[in-house]
Design an enzyme around this catalytic site. Structure first.
Site, short mmCIF file in Angstrom:
data_model
loop_
_atom_site.label_atom_id
_atom_site.label_comp_id
_atom_site.label_asym_id
_atom_site.label_seq_id
_atom_site.Cartn_x
_atom_site.Cartn_y
_atom_site.Cartn_z
N ASN A 10 21.59 102.64 23.02
CA ASN A 10 22.97 102.91 22.82
C ASN A 10 23.81 101.50 21.68
O ASN A 10 24.13 101.47 22.70
CB ASN A 10 22.93 103.42 23.88
CG ASN A 10 24.13 104.19 24.02
OD1 ASN A 10 25.55 104.48 23.31
ND2 ASN A 10 25.36 104.67 25.02
N ARG A 91 20.67 106.86 20.68
CA ARG A 91 21.76 107.93 20.87
C ARG A 91 22.42 108.33 19.32
O ARG A 91 22.35 106.90 18.96
CB ARG A 91 23.09 106.89 21.77
CG ARG A 91 24.47 107.88 21.51
CD ARG A 91 25.81 106.96 22.82
NE ARG A 91 26.42 108.14 22.16
CZ ARG A 91 27.52 107.53 21.67
NH1 ARG A 91 27.96 106.40 22.55
NH2 ARG A 91 28.91 107.65 21.56
N HIS A 179 31.09 113.12 22.17
CA HIS A 179 31.09 112.96 23.28
C HIS A 179 29.85 113.24 23.93
O HIS A 179 30.00 114.23 25.30
CB HIS A 179 32.02 112.71 23.82
CG HIS A 179 33.24 111.89 23.87
ND1 HIS A 179 34.55 111.39 24.08
CD2 HIS A 179 32.46 110.54 23.69
CE1 HIS A 179 34.93 110.21 23.23
NE2 HIS A 179 33.59 109.15 23.17
N ARG A 235 42.10 104.98 18.05
CA ARG A 235 41.82 105.78 17.07
C ARG A 235 43.87 106.67 17.27
O ARG A 235 44.18 106.77 18.30
CB ARG A 235 41.20 106.47 17.32
CG ARG A 235 39.93 105.98 17.17
CD ARG A 235 38.34 106.98 17.66
NE ARG A 235 37.56 105.84 17.95
CZ ARG A 235 36.33 106.38 18.99
NH1 ARG A 235 36.58 107.48 19.12
NH2 ARG A 235 35.64 105.46 19.29
N GLU A 384 24.78 109.16 30.64
CA GLU A 384 24.22 109.81 29.23
C GLU A 384 22.97 108.92 28.90
O GLU A 384 22.26 109.86 28.43
CB GLU A 384 25.12 108.82 27.94
CG GLU A 384 26.33 109.49 28.58
CD GLU A 384 27.77 109.08 27.36
OE1 GLU A 384 27.57 107.55 28.30
OE2 GLU A 384 28.15 109.45 26.48
#
Ligand code: AMP
Length: 410
Positions: A10, A91, A179, A235, A384
């Site tokens: 990941n 991922r 996500h 962001r 995850e």
């Protein structure tokens, strides 16, 4: 019990996280995890923990680039101290318009993912580098791309469409959502009692929020790129396109090339804006909370902006879902920042959301709504890595796997 080690890779813009699960005979046993962080700096971190959480590697190497960073991971995995992976899950933030399903990685697939790097510029370049390295360094081991966009594939055309000229739509410009692996892992953890009308807020350094009906994504805040949606660490989230044009014109006045201007703009909206841009201090919620205690007005404004944006999205999603049964907070801020959860929920009583201050005074998994709240509010950490392993095991049973592997897969 047969062992079937699955390696999960990941990568972020400056980090590579990795872990191995033993997934033989249907088990999901995390054998170890680790990370290389601070890529591009002299002050990197390389750590590994065993299954009991004991540090087995703790180093501070210089990490001038991703090649040095990944060689540390690869050397550790080849050291003979750990089981060799039988399959690898990567991922993958975004594969572009042609790749909406999780799937086995071929060199051609890597090329295609790379051709849409502009959709996830912080993540895709390092991810495709690691995919190519993994194909080379673990020959014969099947590699799988597990997409953050996969969960959002159920959004309607209405929700996915962008109001722009058709020629750009044909180039793959639409709302994808991100996500997704985190959102899927929340649904996985809620099973078998997944509420019909659910909102999940993944609030980490990148932040997004998703409306879910009957376990399927209806709408999400991020759009073409992870820069859209709610304001996050560095962001902008959604802003008036006129702001971007204004910034572009200002950059162009400095006489740089079109490519340099685009790169500069990308840096401004993805790495220098959000909580960092407004506070002029930090993208880290912990720093902002400390500064607020010291009376820092810009830090207060940044956090208020974050909270306000989230409240507006929650209100919109409740309208879109036609009500709400459950609100879930996840991600580093969602799990740990008690004040953010309280501030977001204050003022949402009209939507049936009421927190219990004592129940909310926790870090990690909990139900934090008041007894008389119409909406259940929960904190659930994402899982995850586990989701990636689950996808890898599902894909291995769906794809023609080498015969010797088939016997081991539960
Ligand atoms: P993530 O990207 O999910 O790792 O989340 C990173 C964000 O979680 C950063 O903004 C951190 O400041 C925030 N965070 C982590 N731990 C805490 C904490 N104990 N209190 C407040 N915020 C936290």
């Amino acid at each position: 019990m047969a062992s079937f080690p699955v390696l999960v890779l990941n990568s972020g813009s400056s980090s590579i996280k990795f872990c191995i699960y033993d997934a033989g005979d249907g088990q999901r046993d995390k054998l170890f995890e680790g990370a290389v962080d601070g890529i591009g700096t002299d002050l990197g971190k390389f750590w590994m923990k065993d299954r009991d959480g004991k540090k087995i590697v703790d180093e501070t190497p210089s990490l001038p680039n991703r090649a040095v960073a990944f060689s540390l991971v690869s050397d550790a995995l080849h050291s003979g101290k750990f089981p060799a992976p039988a399959a690898i899950g990567h991922r993958t933030v975004c594969g572009g318009p042609g790749i909406s399903e999780n799937q086995i990685i071929t060199p051609e697939l890597v090329d295609e993912i790379e051709s849409y790097a502009a959709l996830a510029p912080l993540h895709t370049p390092i991810a495709v580098y690691i995919m190519r390295q993994a194909l080379k360094l673990f020959p014969g081991v099947p590699n799988f791309a597990v997409l953050d966009t996969y969960f959002h594939r159920t959004m309607s055309e209405l929700v996915k469409a962008m109001p722009i000229p058709a020629e750009f739509v044909a180039m793959g410009v639409r709302r994808y959502g991100y996500h997704g692996i985190s959102y899927e892992s929340i649904i996985h953890q809620l099973q078998p009692d997944v509420p019909q009308k659910l909102i999940v807020a993944h609030l980490g350094n990148g932040a997004s929020i998703t409306a879910i009906r009957d376990g399927k994504c209806v709408d999400t805040s991020m759009g073409l790129t992870p820069t859209g949606g709610i304001i996050s660490g560095t962001r902008t989230g959604d802003i008036d396109p006129g702001v971007v044009l204004f910034m572009l014109n200002k950059i162009a006045e400095t006489g740089v090339s079109a490519k340099q201007a685009a790169d500069k703009l990308e840096t401004l909206v993805s790495k220098k804006s959000g909580l960092l841009g407004v506070s002029e201090l930090s993208n880290d919620m912990r720093d902002l909370r400390d500064a607020i205690k010291d009376g820092n007005a810009k830090a207060r404004l940044a956090v208020d902006k974050f909270v306000w944006t989230l409240q507006k999205w929650i209100g919109g999603f409740v309208a879109e879902l036609g009500g709400l049964d459950m609100l879930v907070f996840t991600g580093g801020i969602g799990e740990n920042d008690i004040a953010s959860r309280a501030e977001i929920c204050t003022g949402l009583e009209a939507l049936g959301i009421k927190l219990d201050a004592a129940h909310n005074n926790v870090r990690g998994e909990a139900t934090i709504s008041a007894e008389d709240s119409l909406v259940t509010v929960r904190v659930i950490p994402p899982a995850e890595d586990l989701m990636i392993v689950n996808h890898v095991m599902r894909l291995l049973t769906e794809q023609p796997a080498p015969a010797k592997l088939e016997a081991q897969i539960a």
